[in-house]
Design a protein around this motif. Structure first.
Motif, mmCIF file in Angstrom:
data_model
loop_
_atom_site.group_PDB
_atom_site.id
_atom_site.type_symbol
_atom_site.label_atom_id
_atom_site.label_comp_id
_atom_site.label_asym_id
_atom_site.label_seq_id
_atom_site.Cartn_x
_atom_site.Cartn_y
_atom_site.Cartn_z
ATOM 1 N N PRO A 33 42.926 38.521 76.539
ATOM 2 C CA PRO A 33 44.355 38.521 76.772
ATOM 3 C C PRO A 33 44.869 37.209 77.374
ATOM 4 C CG PRO A 33 43.338 39.566 78.651
ATOM 5 C CD PRO A 33 42.233 39.142 77.707
ATOM 6 N N TYR A 34 44.090 36.156 77.363
ATOM 7 C CA TYR A 34 44.501 34.891 77.969
ATOM 8 C C TYR A 34 45.239 34.013 76.964
ATOM 9 C CZ TYR A 34 41.317 36.446 81.571
ATOM 10 O OH TYR A 34 40.698 37.192 82.548
ATOM 11 N N ALA A 35 45.987 33.062 77.501
ATOM 12 C CA ALA A 35 46.748 32.131 76.666
ATOM 13 C C ALA A 35 45.821 31.080 76.079
ATOM 14 C CB ALA A 35 47.833 31.458 77.502
ATOM 15 N N ASP A 36 46.137 30.650 74.860
ATOM 16 C CA ASP A 36 45.356 29.590 74.223
ATOM 17 C C ASP A 36 46.230 28.391 73.847
ATOM 18 O OD1 ASP A 36 46.770 30.715 72.153
ATOM 19 O OD2 ASP A 36 45.020 31.409 71.034
ATOM 20 N N ALA A 37 47.526 28.438 74.223
ATOM 21 C CA ALA A 37 48.423 27.325 73.913
ATOM 22 C C ALA A 37 49.503 27.211 74.986
ATOM 23 C CB ALA A 37 49.062 27.517 72.540
ATOM 24 N N CYS A 38 50.041 26.012 75.085
ATOM 25 C CA CYS A 38 51.195 25.765 75.952
ATOM 26 C C CYS A 38 52.351 25.437 75.018
ATOM 27 C CB CYS A 38 50.901 24.612 76.900
ATOM 28 S SG CYS A 38 52.158 24.388 78.180
ATOM 29 N N ARG A 39 53.454 26.154 75.160
ATOM 30 C CA ARG A 39 54.596 25.999 74.255
ATOM 31 C C ARG A 39 55.721 25.254 74.969
ATOM 32 N NH1 ARG A 39 57.642 30.351 70.493
ATOM 33 N NH2 ARG A 39 59.633 29.277 70.393
ATOM 34 N N PHE A 40 56.248 24.249 74.273
ATOM 35 C CA PHE A 40 57.379 23.464 74.770
ATOM 36 C C PHE A 40 58.534 23.619 73.776
ATOM 37 C CE2 PHE A 40 53.509 21.484 76.225
ATOM 38 C CZ PHE A 40 53.754 21.229 77.565
ATOM 39 N N ASP A 41 59.717 23.976 74.278
ATOM 40 C CA ASP A 41 60.890 24.125 73.416
ATOM 41 C C ASP A 41 61.787 22.897 73.549
ATOM 42 O OD1 ASP A 41 60.202 26.646 72.435
ATOM 43 O OD2 ASP A 41 61.048 27.641 74.191
ATOM 44 N N VAL A 42 62.254 22.394 72.403
ATOM 45 C CA VAL A 42 63.089 21.193 72.347
ATOM 46 C C VAL A 42 64.299 21.511 71.477
ATOM 47 C CG1 VAL A 42 63.135 18.786 71.635
ATOM 48 C CG2 VAL A 42 61.052 19.736 72.583
ATOM 49 N N LEU A 43 65.459 20.908 71.792
ATOM 50 C CA LEU A 43 66.668 21.119 71.007
ATOM 51 C C LEU A 43 67.197 19.775 70.524
ATOM 52 C CD1 LEU A 43 68.666 23.342 70.078
ATOM 53 C CD2 LEU A 43 70.055 22.737 72.064
ATOM 54 N N PHE A 44 67.362 19.657 69.205
ATOM 55 C CA PHE A 44 67.933 18.452 68.593
ATOM 56 C C PHE A 44 69.379 18.775 68.215
ATOM 57 C CE2 PHE A 44 63.437 18.577 67.419
ATOM 58 C CZ PHE A 44 62.992 17.347 67.856
ATOM 59 N N THR A 45 70.313 17.940 68.642
ATOM 60 C CA THR A 45 71.716 18.153 68.295
ATOM 61 C C THR A 45 72.202 17.016 67.411
ATOM 62 O OG1 THR A 45 72.420 17.029 70.308
ATOM 63 C CG2 THR A 45 72.211 19.419 70.421
ATOM 64 N N ASP A 46 73.196 17.304 66.607
ATOM 65 C CA ASP A 46 73.846 16.315 65.733
ATOM 66 C C ASP A 46 72.878 15.619 64.787
ATOM 67 O OD1 ASP A 46 76.335 16.865 66.859
ATOM 68 O OD2 ASP A 46 76.005 15.438 68.482
ATOM 69 N N VAL A 47 71.976 16.384 64.194
ATOM 70 C CA VAL A 47 71.060 15.831 63.188
ATOM 71 C C VAL A 47 71.810 15.811 61.860
ATOM 72 C CG1 VAL A 47 68.874 16.158 61.965
ATOM 73 C CG2 VAL A 47 69.041 16.722 64.409
ATOM 74 N N PRO A 48 71.946 14.652 61.196
ATOM 75 C CA PRO A 48 72.624 14.616 59.897
ATOM 76 C C PRO A 48 71.955 15.572 58.910
ATOM 77 C CG PRO A 48 72.231 12.399 60.714
ATOM 78 C CD PRO A 48 71.484 13.329 61.612
ATOM 79 N N ALA A 49 72.778 16.361 58.207
ATOM 80 C CA ALA A 49 72.254 17.378 57.296
ATOM 81 C C ALA A 49 72.342 16.932 55.835
ATOM 82 C CB ALA A 49 73.003 18.687 57.501
ATOM 83 N N GLY A 50 72.300 15.640 55.573
ATOM 84 C CA GLY A 50 72.467 15.145 54.213
ATOM 85 C C GLY A 50 71.197 15.081 53.382
ATOM 86 N N ASP A 51 70.021 15.149 54.001
ATOM 87 C CA ASP A 51 68.760 15.046 53.253
ATOM 88 C C ASP A 51 68.237 16.435 52.888
ATOM 89 O OD1 ASP A 51 68.887 12.304 53.565
ATOM 90 O OD2 ASP A 51 67.519 12.257 55.281
#
Length: 191
Positions: free
Chosen positions: A140-158
């Motif tokens: 029942p132990y953890a095997d990863a460390c999770r980091f959350d990141v937020l990107f704003t204003d990413v151009p959506a043209g591609d």
């Protein structure tokens, strides 16, 4: 002689009025209406509905014209907000949900690369994440460390993008625009 005749004083001869007397009608103060006076005038009839409809149609046309003009004037590219996640494999006996750090990525920059390989979005990976049991390797132990990141204003043209830790496109992973908009970008580092 009657009782009435005895008590009525004699006033003598009173001359008759030159013209007949009219009933006295006092002038009422403002705001007071006598019951026998003329009723107030009825309120003005409502405006015809055609005028209201005409104004409504004119307002709708004006709003559509303004909206259309704004659409023509808005020449900027559409942007999107992307939720990013970095999973770093860790070892030890840590329970899920506990704060954790991972030296290789804590404080680094996570980047979104456009189709041409240039950086179109970046955010700093937080110094502290939280432990998760991602791959069930030591339950029942953890095997990863999770980091959350937020990107704003990413151009959506591609149509396609790449996401990675650092500023080099060489170690990044591919994603479609639809994936970034719907589920975000989850990458694994060190596994």
């Amino acid at each position: 002689m009657t009782q009435l005749d005895r008590t009525t004083p004699d006033v003598g001869a009173v001359p008759a009025p030159r013209r007949p007397l009219e009933p006295w009608t006092p002038t009422p103060p403002s705001g007071i209406r006598w019951l026998d006076a003329e009723p107030p005038a009825p309120p003005a009839p409502p405006r015809p509905a055609r005028r209201r409809v005409a104004w409504l149609v004119l307002a709708v046309v004006a709003l559509l014209g303004i909206g259309g003009a704004a659409a023509v004037l808005d020449t900027g590219p559409r942007t999107m907000t992307v939720q990013g996640t970095v999973l770093v494999a860790v070892s030890g006996l840590t329970l899920p949900g506990v704060p954790c750090t991972a030296q290789p990525v804590s404080g680094w920059t996570m980047s979104v690369f456009g189709a041409d390989g240039g950086i179109v979005g970046s955010a700093t990976v937080p110094r502290t994440g939280y432990a998760v049991d991602q791959w069930a390797t030591r339950s029942p132990y953890a095997d990863a460390c999770r980091f959350d990141v937020l990107f704003t204003d990413v151009p959506a043209g591609d149509a396609t993008y790449r996401v990675g830790v650092g500023r080099s496109v060489a170690d990044s992973q591919p994603f479609s625009r639809e994936q970034l908009e719907r589920t975000g970008a989850s990458i694994t580092y060190g596994r």
